[in-house]
Design a protein around this motif. Structure first.
Motif, PDB file in Angstrom:
ATOM      1  N   UNK A 192       1.054  -1.368  -0.215  1.00  0.00           N
ATOM      2  CA  UNK A 192       0.158   0.054   0.285  1.00  0.00           C
ATOM      3  C   UNK A 192       0.784   0.954   0.092  1.00  0.00           C
ATOM      4  N   UNK A 193       1.561   1.094   1.045  1.00  0.00           N
ATOM      5  CA  UNK A 193       2.543   2.106   0.743  1.00  0.00           C
ATOM      6  C   UNK A 193       3.479   2.242  -0.429  1.00  0.00           C
ATOM      7  N   UNK A 194       4.471   1.512  -1.251  1.00  0.00           N
ATOM      8  CA  UNK A 194       4.068   2.310  -2.977  1.00  0.00           C
ATOM      9  C   UNK A 194       3.485   2.609  -3.470  1.00  0.00           C
ATOM     10  N   UNK A 195       2.058   1.813  -3.110  1.00  0.00           N
ATOM     11  CA  UNK A 195       0.808   2.643  -4.119  1.00  0.00           C
ATOM     12  C   UNK A 195       1.006   4.335  -3.628  1.00  0.00           C
ATOM     13  N   UNK A 196       0.648   4.316  -2.890  1.00  0.00           N
ATOM     14  CA  UNK A 196       1.184   6.494  -1.812  1.00  0.00           C
ATOM     15  C   UNK A 196       2.025   6.413  -2.215  1.00  0.00           C
ATOM     16  N   UNK A 197       3.291   6.254  -2.524  1.00  0.00           N
ATOM     17  CA  UNK A 197       3.684   6.311  -3.140  1.00  0.00           C
ATOM     18  C   UNK A 197       4.254   7.171  -4.199  1.00  0.00           C
TER      19      UNK A 197
END
Length: 894
Positions: free
Chosen positions: A587-592
């Motif tokens: 999810x963090x990579x999606x957000x970044x």
């Protein structure tokens, strides 16, 4: 008073019509029905399925201390869902989906009480929603709203399901006064007096179940629903009361044969008929009974005295031990009943078996719960190792592994430390230290991770077969500590003979490390090799790592769209393939990726839904860091400060070069925005103390650019630029990534303030950086008394981009410079101060859409839509949606 038969469905005609319409609509394949306990969800579903003309498969989630994985699906198709096929969760998911699809020409799959769903059930439900989206299968899911708090993992599941264009959500509200009167009329057979209706409305507050129970209680007016149920049961013969309480120990649904075995001396048919006639039980095809409502089951169970409860659980356990075919999940149910009976030895044995079954089924959360029960019961058994079939060390090791896979590495650390306190064999101690190091790093405890790794090396003999695995973990620590040159050199030596875990780690390091060293094509090739190896191995951890590192590496290489696709695929398949532990990093990579693409509203929407509150805090930093970047750039400083404080509780003092330096960069930007220039410079220095010893150009370049921007001292700026240059030159063989070159150009422009230097700053995919650079270029042109027309053009671009991103501080700077120079930025849009997403939502508000309808239109959660609407009202300075809609209408017709 005997219960008067009430129609199967009453008072929900609109909802029933909506449910029937959904069944006929080609684009709706799942209906979420939620509402408080007793509001009529099950009755609505029963009324719908009774006349649907389709094959109905139905199952419910169970409320047990330890989970039974996939319980509703085992109940729905007991002869199909028999366990994992060779531990291959994805294959079993596909097989079950095929069985549902093949169950009939039209199929309705009902999953009740999702508020009690275990992690494995949640994963399969999400998979089925995707897999059956284009079939003739309609899924109907019920959930109690009063059982799902804001930070419950089920809330995440429901939000994700609700976002789908194939989902329709029905929220059941309490009955109004007319509805209560109609319900009372049906129960009593005559229209009730007004004062009785008033009493029912006041006492039951429109809840149909409570209303019926109050009516059935007659002249007695108990104060709680539990008292209502117990009072009504007391009017039945003693055998019926005894059987009802015994049945409550079994669960919501009770097989006839199990009830007969539990009460061999009863006239079972007569006793059960009495309970059915009085509304306590209903018949469930083909050969079971169920409590008419979960509240009846819960109330009767809680009424049992402790001694009665233990005896009843023991009786159920003995029956299931003799006839395991009567249980949905024999090992898990036996563990539950023996434990509740206070029988330590059989509870221990059953818990270990249940944990093994859950592990084989790739359900680590359930396995962890059963292992914890086994550990709790271990001291109560005279010869626990003989009973459990394994030693205490093995039990702790397996419990720690399950905890880690379930995403609870802090508990894994505690269990492994307990192992180390008991172990004596040097090689097992070394292996335990290696596991402890991994678990400690997973919770962000670098000091413990490094210490444990060093102890493992010290204790493990040079010729040990476990040595390559240990060496590969030390190599991973180098990579995670941003020492990429060291890690890649080590991995290059290790890879040729590496197998299993060591090969997984070597490919990971060669992929991620080469990308960060600027050898992007070589690194991406290794990342692709790693993903192929992971898929071939079918090891969930390997597959999860592959998705995380491939998407992260592509982000650093500016291949954002590709990274976004891989991260989203990984997020979708995490549950299906059993690597939920990597969900938050994905999810963090999606957000970044979305953040760096300038799709800030979409990025914040991705972070707004709750997730598992028990997940390790360290995993949240992957989501929180890019989210904080957006908040700082938008000027939402209070929220940014709270987020950075939360991140700091995890990272401060850990010496984490990668994430600690990013935290320092954000702290510096926040301090500058708040006017705390001295604190900002301190934060930059603290970040450089972490980044300069590392082997990552980007970490240093970012902090140098930030530091130069925030200082008014030319000597300090020169010193920072020189430190960055020296660091780059020290990394022999490394090539600056494009993002590093952007940061270097930014630092040079901030130092020189020259228009040409600003013109050389190319933001690449970072639209905010592009807007900021063009603003500063315009400012420099005006200061040098050069082309005002070009400056106006640059200011127009900066203003439009800042407006679209919602970067209020940058927009204010552009406006200030424009006013001082008496320039109207070219192409400045006429806007209301809203972001692109907010403008989109305002238009829908202007059309009279509700939050739920807006959420469905934009594929976001209702909660996220509500937050956006609140922000819009605040920004526009209006108090109601009607005022906002009027403003939207005027804006549209300008």
């Amino acid at each position: 008073m005997a219960r008067v038969s009430v129609p199967e469905f009453l008072g929900r005609r609109a909802e029933l019509a909506a449910l029937r319409a959904a069944a006929s609509a080609r684009d709706v394949r799942l209906v979420l029905i939620d509402g408080d306990a007793g509001v009529g969800k099950t009755r609505l579903v029963n009324a719908f399925t009774a006349r649907i003309g389709a094959t109905v498969l139905s199952g419910g989630c169970l409320q047990l201390e330890a989970d039974i994985p996939f319980a509703p699906f085992v109940e729905a198709l007991p002869h199909v869902f028999t366990g994992m096929a060779d531990g291959d969760r994805a294959a079993e998911y596909r097989r079950f989906a095929d069985a549902v699809r093949a169950a009939g020409e039209r199929v309705v799959l009902v999953v009740e009480d999702v508020h009690w769903a275990d992690a494995a059930t949640r994963d399969l439900l999400l998979y089925l929603h995707r897999a059956l989206a284009n079939t003739a299968v309609l899924m109907v899911v019920t959930s109690r709203t009063d059982e799902v708090p804001a930070h419950h993992p089920v809330a995440t599941l429901l939000a994700e399901l609700a976002r789908s264009r194939h989902t329709q959500r029905l929220s059941l509200a309490p009955l109004d006064r007319d509805g209560v009167a109609a319900l009372a009329t049906a129960v009593l057979g005559t229209r009730p007096p007004a004062d009785l209706v008033d009493t029912l409305v006041a006492r039951a507050e429109g809840n149909p179940f409570y209303t019926e129970e109050l009516l059935a209680a007659g002249d007695t007016v108990p104060s709680t629903v539990r008292e209502i149920i117990v009072t009504r049961l007391a009017r039945l013969p003693e055998p019926a009361q005894r059987l009802a309480r015994l049945a409550s120990v079994v669960g919501r649904t009770v097989p006839h044969d199990l009830l007969a075995a539990l009460a061999p001396d009863e006239d079972l048919d007569r006793t059960v008929r009495s309970l059915i006639d009085h509304g306590h039980l209903v018949i469930v095809e083909p050969d079971s009974y169920a409590f008419r409502h979960a509240l009846i089951h819960e109330a009767l169970y809680r009424e049992l005295l402790p001694g009665e409860r233990r005896q009843a659980h023991a009786a159920v356990a003995r029956c299931l031990a003799e006839r395991p075919e009567l249980a949905m999940s024999p090992a898990a149910e036996l563990a539950h009943h023996w434990d509740a009976a206070g029988e330590a030895a059989p509870a221990l044995a059953a818990a270990v078996r249940a944990a093994a079954v859950a592990t084989e089924g790739l359900a680590p959360a359930a396995a962890h719960a059963h292992y914890e029960r086994a550990l709790r019961r271990w001291p109560d058994v005279p010869d626990p190792a003989a009973v459990a079939g394994l030693g205490h060390d093995t039990l702790l090791e397996q419990a720690a592994e399950a905890a880690s896979l379930a995403g609870h590495n802090q508990r894994a650390v505690e269990l492994t430390q307990q192992r180390l306190a008991e172990l004596r064999d040097p090689e097992r101690v070394a292996n335990a230290y290696e596991q402890l190091s991994y678990q400690a790093r997973s919770v962000g405890n670098w000091e413990l991770a490094r210490h444990a790794a060093a102890e493992a090396v010290r204790l493990l003999p040079v010729g040990s077969a476990a040595r390559p695995t240990l060496e590969s973990w030390r190599m991973m620590l180098d990579m995670l500590g941003a020492r990429h040159l060291d890690a890649v050199r080590h991995a290059t030596r290790l890879l040729p003979g590496a197998e299993g875990v060591a090969r997984n780690r070597a490919l990971t390091v060669l992929g991620a490390g080469n990308v960060m060293l600027g050898h992007v094509d070589e690194g991406v090739t290794y990342l692709e090799q790693h993903r192929a190896f992971a898929w071939q191995s079918r090891v969930p951890r390997f597959i999860g790592v592959g998705y995380v590192n491939a998407s992260e590496g592509l982000i650093w290489a500016d291949r954002h769209e590709q990274a976004l696709a891989i991260a989203r695929e990984g997020r979708t398949r995490a549950g299906e393939l059993g690597f939920d532990i990597y969900l938050l990093p994905l999810v963090g990579n999606v957000v970044r990726a979305l953040t760096e693409l300038g799709r800030w509203d979409e990025a914040l929407d991705t972070t707004s839904d709750p997730d598992d509150p028990a997940a390790d805090p360290f995993n949240w930093i992957f989501v929180d860091l890019p989210r904080a970047e957006i908040l700082v750039r938008r000027g939402e400083l209070t929220e940014a400060a709270e987020l950075l404080k939360r991140i700091g509780t995890v990272l401060d003092g850990q010496g984490d070069a990668q994430y600690g330096s990013e935290l320092a960069h954000l702290r510096a930007r926040l301090a500058a925005a708040e006017g705390r220039s001295a604190d900002a410079r301190v934060a930059v220095r603290e970040g450089l103390d972490l980044a300069l010893p590392a082997q990552d150009m980007w970490l240093v370049a970012r902090l140098v650019a930030t530091g130069v921007a925030l200082t008014d001292d030319p000597a300090e700026a020169d010193e920072l630029v020189a430190a960055g240059r020296a660091h780059r030159e020290s990394l022999t063989g490394a090539i600056p990534l494009p993002r590093t070159l952007r940061a270097v150009a930014l630092a040079e422009a901030e130092r020189s303030r020259d228009p040409a230097a600003w013109a050389a700053v190319d933001g690449g995919p970072d639209r905010y950086l592009s807007a900021y650079a063009r603003f500063r270029e315009a400012e420099a042109l005006l200061s040098a008394k050069r082309s005002r027309a070009h400056a106006a053009e640059l200011l127009g671009f900066a203003a439009a981009t800042a407006q679209e991103l919602g970067a209020a501080p940058l927009a204010a700077l552009v406006s200030s410079v424009s006013e001082r120079a008496r320039l109207k930025p070219a192409g400045t849009p006429s806007v209301l101060g809203l972001t692109a997403r907010e403008a989109e939502i305002l238009a829908l508000v202007g059309q009279g859409r509700t939050n739920a309808e807006i959420a469905a239109e934009l594929f976001i959660s209702t909660k996220t839509a509500s937050v956006h609407v609140s922000n819009i009202l605040r920004k526009l300075g209006v108090k109601s949606r009607i005022q906002a809609a009027a403003l939207a209408h005027r804006q549209e017709h300008r």
